[in-house]
Design a protein around this motif. Sequence first.
Motif, PDB file in Angstrom:
ATOM      1  N   GLU B  64       0.864  -1.183   0.000  1.00 30.49           N
ATOM      2  CA  GLU B  64       0.000   0.000   0.000  1.00 30.49           C
ATOM      3  C   GLU B  64       0.887   1.215   0.000  1.00 30.49           C
ATOM      4  O   GLU B  64       1.852   1.267   0.766  1.00 30.49           O
ATOM      5  N   ASN B  65       0.559   2.183  -0.824  1.00 29.52           N
ATOM      6  CA  ASN B  65       1.358   3.404  -0.893  1.00 29.52           C
ATOM      7  C   ASN B  65       2.849   3.130  -0.955  1.00 29.52           C
ATOM      8  O   ASN B  65       3.627   3.665  -0.169  1.00 29.52           O
ATOM      9  N   GLU B  66       3.229   2.250  -1.859  1.00 27.59           N
ATOM     10  CA  GLU B  66       4.635   1.945  -2.116  1.00 27.59           C
ATOM     11  C   GLU B  66       5.326   1.231  -0.969  1.00 27.59           C
ATOM     12  O   GLU B  66       6.539   1.130  -0.927  1.00 27.59           O
ATOM     13  N   LYS B  67       4.569   0.775   0.017  1.00 23.02           N
ATOM     14  CA  LYS B  67       5.182   0.120   1.174  1.00 23.02           C
ATOM     15  C   LYS B  67       4.564  -1.262   1.394  1.00 23.02           C
ATOM     16  O   LYS B  67       3.351  -1.447   1.226  1.00 23.02           O
ATOM     17  N   ILE B  68       5.428  -2.211   1.769  1.00 20.76           N
ATOM     18  CA  ILE B  68       4.931  -3.547   2.100  1.00 20.76           C
ATOM     19  C   ILE B  68       4.094  -3.453   3.376  1.00 20.76           C
ATOM     20  O   ILE B  68       4.494  -2.778   4.328  1.00 20.76           O
ATOM     21  N   THR B  69       2.946  -4.128   3.366  1.00 23.00           N
ATOM     22  CA  THR B  69       2.131  -4.125   4.585  1.00 23.00           C
ATOM     23  C   THR B  69       1.975  -5.529   5.164  1.00 23.00           C
ATOM     24  O   THR B  69       1.397  -5.705   6.226  1.00 23.00           O
ATOM     25  N   GLY B  70       2.470  -6.534   4.437  1.00 18.53           N
ATOM     26  CA  GLY B  70       2.372  -7.878   4.992  1.00 18.53           C
ATOM     27  C   GLY B  70       2.240  -8.919   3.898  1.00 18.53           C
ATOM     28  O   GLY B  70       2.371  -8.611   2.714  1.00 18.53           O
ATOM     29  N   ILE B  71       1.982 -10.128   4.326  1.00 15.30           N
ATOM     30  CA  ILE B  71       1.880 -11.247   3.379  1.00 15.30           C
ATOM     31  C   ILE B  71       0.466 -11.794   3.431  1.00 15.30           C
ATOM     32  O   ILE B  71      -0.123 -11.933   4.504  1.00 15.30           O
ATOM     33  N   ASP B  72      -0.079 -12.057   2.272  1.00 13.18           N
ATOM     34  CA  ASP B  72      -1.441 -12.577   2.200  1.00 13.18           C
ATOM     35  C   ASP B  72      -1.395 -14.103   2.253  1.00 13.18           C
ATOM     36  O   ASP B  72      -1.116 -14.767   1.258  1.00 13.18           O
ATOM     37  N   TYR B  73      -1.641 -14.612   3.446  1.00 10.92           N
ATOM     38  CA  TYR B  73      -1.528 -16.053   3.652  1.00 10.92           C
ATOM     39  C   TYR B  73      -2.655 -16.844   2.983  1.00 10.92           C
ATOM     40  O   TYR B  73      -2.644 -18.066   2.972  1.00 10.92           O
ATOM     41  N   ASN B  74      -3.639 -16.149   2.457  1.00  7.39           N
ATOM     42  CA  ASN B  74      -4.668 -16.853   1.686  1.00  7.39           C
ATOM     43  C   ASN B  74      -4.081 -17.495   0.436  1.00  7.39           C
ATOM     44  O   ASN B  74      -4.562 -18.514  -0.035  1.00  7.39           O
ATOM     45  N   TYR B  75      -3.064 -16.845  -0.123  1.00  6.02           N
ATOM     46  CA  TYR B  75      -2.528 -17.297  -1.417  1.00  6.02           C
ATOM     47  C   TYR B  75      -1.073 -17.735  -1.355  1.00  6.02           C
ATOM     48  O   TYR B  75      -0.623 -18.483  -2.208  1.00  6.02           O
TER      49      TYR B  75
END
Lengths: 310, 100, 392
Positions: B64-75
Amino acid sequence: MATLKELSKRKEGLVGGHRACAGCGGSATIRQVLLAAGDKPTVVGIATGCMEVATTIFPYTAWNVNLVHNAFENSAATVSGIEAAYKVLKRKGKIKDDIQFIAFGGDGGTYDIGLQALSGAIERRHKMLYVCYDNEAYMNTGYQRSSATPYCAHTTTSPAGTKIPGKAQWRKDLTEIVIAHDPAYAAQATPGYYMDLIRKVEKALAADGPSFINVLSPCVPGWGYPSDQTVNISKLAVETLFWPLYEWQDGSYKINMKPREPKPLVDFLKLQARFRHLFKPGNEHLVEEFQAKVNRRWEVLLRKEQATSA
Amino acid sequence: MSMKFDRPMNWKELPAGCLIDEAATSLRFKTGDWRSMRPVWNSEKCIHCLLCWISCPDSAIKVENEKITGIDYNYCKGCGICASICPPKASAIEMIREEK
Amino acid sequence: MKTVAKTGNEAMAYAMKQINPDVVAAYPITPATEVVQIFSNYVADGEVDTEFVAVESEHSALSACVGASIAGGRVMTSTSSQGLALMHEILYIAAGNRLPIVIALVNRSLSAPINIHCDHSDTMGSREAGWMHLYCANSQEAYDSLIIALKTAEATAVPAIVSTDAFILSHAMERLEVLEYSDVQNFIGEYKPRFSALDLENPKTYGPLDLQDYFFEHKRAQIDDFSKVLDAYDKAAKDYAELSGRYYPAVEEYKTEGAEVAIFAAGSTADTAKEVVDDLREQGRKVGLVRMRMWRPLPVEQIKATLGKFKAVAVMDRSDTMADFGGPVFLETRGMLYDSEEKPLITDYVYGLGGRNIELTDIARVYDDIEQVANTGKIEKLITYLGVRGEK
Ligand code: SF4
Ligand code: SF4
C-alpha cells in the motif's frame, strides 16, 4: 520506465489463487509482463500449457484482463484474429480505446508446435507482443524434452541413461529465428532481472509492429531445485552466460548484461537435478563441451553486437 | 456475472458460452493451505525495496502506498523466494515451519 | 434483384461481399481458392470493410477466426478437404465457444490418394464438431444459403458450414439472381455479439479449463444451444423466402406425391436425379426424390415424416464411414427411422468418390433396384458401390 514503486500501484493482471507450483518462474514472468503492460488496456491470448491450465480452472480464473485461450499451437494466430477484429471495429467506431495485445506461449507452444503460427503472425506484422515463457521442456505433461531443452538435460523423453546422457542436441535458438523475421523488436529476458524484463515489455509494446520476448522461466519440479531458488537460478543463467540478456531492434543487437567476470556454467548446472548426471565421474567432458559451446555462442553474440552497433 | 461459487452449478446456470464471466475469481480459491513453510515479515527490518513483491509468483505480498504491509496467507504457497531475495542488510523475511 | 452469371465459387464470394464481414482469415486450397481470391480483390478494391488475414495455414485461418469472433467481429472463411481436416481441432473449439463463424466450403475428397475432386468425406468427417451444415445443389442455393446460414448462426451462436460440390458446382457457370447489398444487410442486421474480448469493462476468461466437475455441464449446455438451430433456420429460411422468393426447406421433396420409392441424396447429385425422376415419371413410374439439404442439425422429424411414406428408399452417400457398413447418411437414416411404425426398406449407394462422375443411367439403375426392393419386399444387396470398376 516505470519504477517498482509505480508498478506497485497498478492493478495486478494475474492474481493469487492459481494452481501453479510454489515458486513457479512462469507465473512470475506473466505477472511481471502484465504489470509492465498494466498502464494501458491489454487483451491477452495464451496457448495451452502450464500457465493456462493452472490459471483458468473453471470457475476460477487468475486473470484480471480479458484472456483468450484457444488451443496449443495457435496463440499467435488467435491473437492475430483478435487484433484484426480490433482494427476493423476501431475503424467502424465501435471501439474507442487503444488496446494492446499480448500472446503468451510456453516453449512447447512456441518453439515447437506453435512455431508456424508465430512465424506467420510476425510476417503479417500484427501489432502484438508475443511472450514465450520458456521453461525448457513440456512441463505441463510431465517434463518431456522440447526443442528448447538444453544440451544434456534429463527430461522424461530425453532421460539420462547409461548410454545416452540426457538430451543429445543443442537447443534451438528461437530468438534468432524470430529476429530473421525482422520484427519491430525482439529480446531475451528472465524474471530474476525484473527491471530488464519490465523495460523490454514497455519497449516491445511501444514498437510499431510485432515484437517478441523470450523469457527464461525456471521450473521448480522440471529443473529440480528448491522452490526458493527460482530467482537465484534465473540470475545465474545470465551470470554464467547460459541465457544472455540482449535485445534487437532495427538491425542492431544490444547485450543488456555483460558480467565482468562470468561465473562458470557449473554454478548454474549444479543446482538442478536435471543436470545431476553431469557430475558423475566420467562425464567431465560433457560439462567442458557444454561450457565451450556457451562460450562460443556468447562470443558470436558479442561479435553481432559489435558488427551492428551504430 | 451470474456464476455461483458456493455449490456446483448445473448446466442451465452456466454463463452462456465457454467462459468465466468475471475477472480474478481465483481469489475465492485459497492456495495458502499448500504451505509447509511460512514467510514471516518483519516490518521493522523492511526497507521497502519491493524486491519480494515483484518476485512473488502468487501475488501474495501486500503493498500500500509503495510500502509492504504484509503477506497474504490466503494465497502464499510458502515457496521462500521472498526470503531468499530480501537484501542481506534487511533480512526482513524469515521462513518458519508451518504449524499444522 | 438482378440476374448474373456466376460459378459456385463466384456466387459464394459475392454473398460474402454483400455480408461484408469484419474479418476473413483464409488460406487457398483447390477448389475453394477462388472464393478467397475473389474476396481478396474486393478487399483490395475497397469494396468491403473487411480486415483480410492471409494466414499461413487453414489451422491458423480458423484459429484467427476464433480470435476475431471472440473479439466480437462478424467472421467468415472458406476452405475445402485437407483444409477442413487441418481445421478439425479448431472446429470443435469454435463451436464450444459459441462463435457464429461461417465457412464457405467446397466439398472435396480427403487424401490418400490425393485428389482434388468432389466427394463429401471432408465435411462428413466433421459431423460431430457442433457446426450447422447445409449441402447445396446449385450456385443459386450456395449464394442464398450463405446469407441464411449467417443469420441462423448469429441467432443461435452456432457456427455454420455451407458447401458446394467441387468443380461440379464450384467451377460451373450458372445464371442466378442476387439481392441488392442493402437487402442483404437489412436481412442479416447489425451483428450483436454475445460477448467480446475487447469489452474492457468486464474482463472475462474465454476458453477456460474444465475438469471432471464441469466439462459435461458445458457440453450439455452446448447440445441444448444446438437443439435450437433447426427452428432458427426455419425462421430465417422463411424470412429469406419473403425477401427473395426462394424458399429452402431443411429437407426438400421432389415429385414425392404418390411415389412408392425415393432416392435420398445431397448436393448436386440431387439436382441431377430430378432429371431422371422427370423421365421415369413420364413413363408412369412411381418414383420421387428427397434431398437432404440440412445435415446438421439433423431435421429428424422432417426426414422421418418424409421417408416414412415410401416402401423403399435408396440413400446416396458420397463418402464411406469405413465402418464396413456403408456411408454416414445411410447409417443415420436407418437410425432415425428405427422407431417409426411406417418405415421403408433402406439400401445404400456409395458413389462418386474422388469426383467419379455419376451418370443419369447410374441413377436410373438405382431406381430400378429400389423398385425391385419395393416390389419383392426384399433387399438383395444392402450396400452398393456405384460406378466403380470391378463392381456390379
Ligand atoms: S513464500 Fe513465495 S508465495 Fe509466499 S509470499 Fe513469499 S514469494 Fe510469495
Ligand atoms: S525484499 Fe525484504 S526489504 Fe525488500 S520489501 Fe521485501 S521484505 Fe522488505
